[in-house]
Design a protein around this motif. Structure first.
Motif: not given
Length: 308
Positions: A139-149, A131-136
């Protein structure tokens, strides 16, 4: 730090982190455009997935000619190309943001955490579980994310406080809201984990007598979004890097999973809430047994947090 006891009445609240906790830290007041970051994460991951998928036939030809087999340390040209594409797009659309591992990060700066080929060994071996994993992060808090197969073009995504969703063209043209399973019994639960380290095999040994079945996809990001979709009931692993886990953990949690975030050792635990106490209790007993034997179980360093 010892694993928190499952019978401790505070354990569930420590591990279950809601977006209100982050908002009290000031993220909401900083007017971060979570919805736009989520859309960009989806687009970045989809473009990188397309690039990886179009390279699969040349990659297969190279394997046949050179007799290559994938390993965790083998570098894939497709993965490098996909990561380069994501960095170029971020430089165009979000030039003031940082990219973890490539640019300096300052407090208050949105930072992108990218794993352009999560499950690299599977890809190089011709297996479809990558997969492709992308997160924004801020600081240390994940705000947005996407995972594509790439092979199925399924996209899982989430924004902090906005829930999690799945786009699967084989099911619907519309986005589908995600929710974790309603499993209440650990003895029928399907739990995913990794087999890549000695420590991970100890987790498996502790779990097997108490769960219904076990899975390992070879892609931690996919394992986590499978929990989000309710396809598996929990994921437990160690040695999972921030790049591998950041997107999947937010998606799982926004779908309703109870999550214990790792310390520096990279322990990850995401579970359907109704079996969380029982799962944590099993791992706690395993940790105690390992301590008595003079060894260290994988999960003895878990600290309940909600940062990446």
């Amino acid at each position: 730090m010892p694993l928190p006891r499952a019978h401790d009445k505070n354990t569930r609240e420590l591990c279950r982190y809601r977006q209100l906790d982050v908002q009290r830290k000031g993220v909401k007041n900083m007017h971060v455009p979570v919805d736009r970051l989520t859309e960009l994460a989806e687009d970045l991951a989809a473009r990188a997935a397309h690039l990886i998928w179009t390279d699969r036939l040349p990659a297969a030809a190279r394997r046949r000619v050179e007799g290559l087999r994938g390993t965790a340390t083998t570098i894939s040209p497709a993965g490098l190309g996909a990561e380069r594409l994501i960095r170029e797009l971020l430089a165009e659309y979000r030039p003031s943001d940082a990219v973890l591992g490539h640019t300096a990060v300052t407090p208050g700066q949105v930072t992108w955490v990218v794993d352009a080929l999560n499950g690299n060994a599977n890809y190089l071996s011709g297996l479809p579980s990558y997969s492709v994993s992308v997160a924004a992060m801020l600081d240390d808090v994940v705000l947005a994310a996407a995972v594509v197969e790439p092979h199925s073009r399924r996209t899982w995504s989430a924004g902090l406080g906005q829930g999690a969703r799945l786009h699967d063209r084989m099911i619907s043209d519309s986005w589908l809201e995600l929710g974790v399973s309603s499993t209440e019994r650990l003895d029928v639960a399907v739990v995913s984990t990794g087999f890549s380290t000695t420590a991970a095999t100890r987790v498996i040994g502790a779990l097997l007598p108490h769960i219904g079945d076990i899975r390992c996809s070879g892609s931690p990001a996919l394992d986590l979004v499978h929990v989000a979709a309710g396809w598996t009931d929990a994921h437990v692993d160690r040695g999972v890097s921030l790049r591998e886990r950041a997107a999947g953990l937010l998606i799982a949690e926004e779908a309703g999973a109870t999550v214990c975030q790792p310390g520096l050792d990279g322990v990850v635990l995401a579970s359907a809430s109704r079996i969380f106490d029982a799962l944590l209790q099993v791992l706690d007993r395993g940790a105690a047994a390992e301590a008595e034997a003079g060894t260290s179980l994988t999960l003895t360093a878990v600290r309940p947090r909600r940062t990446a």
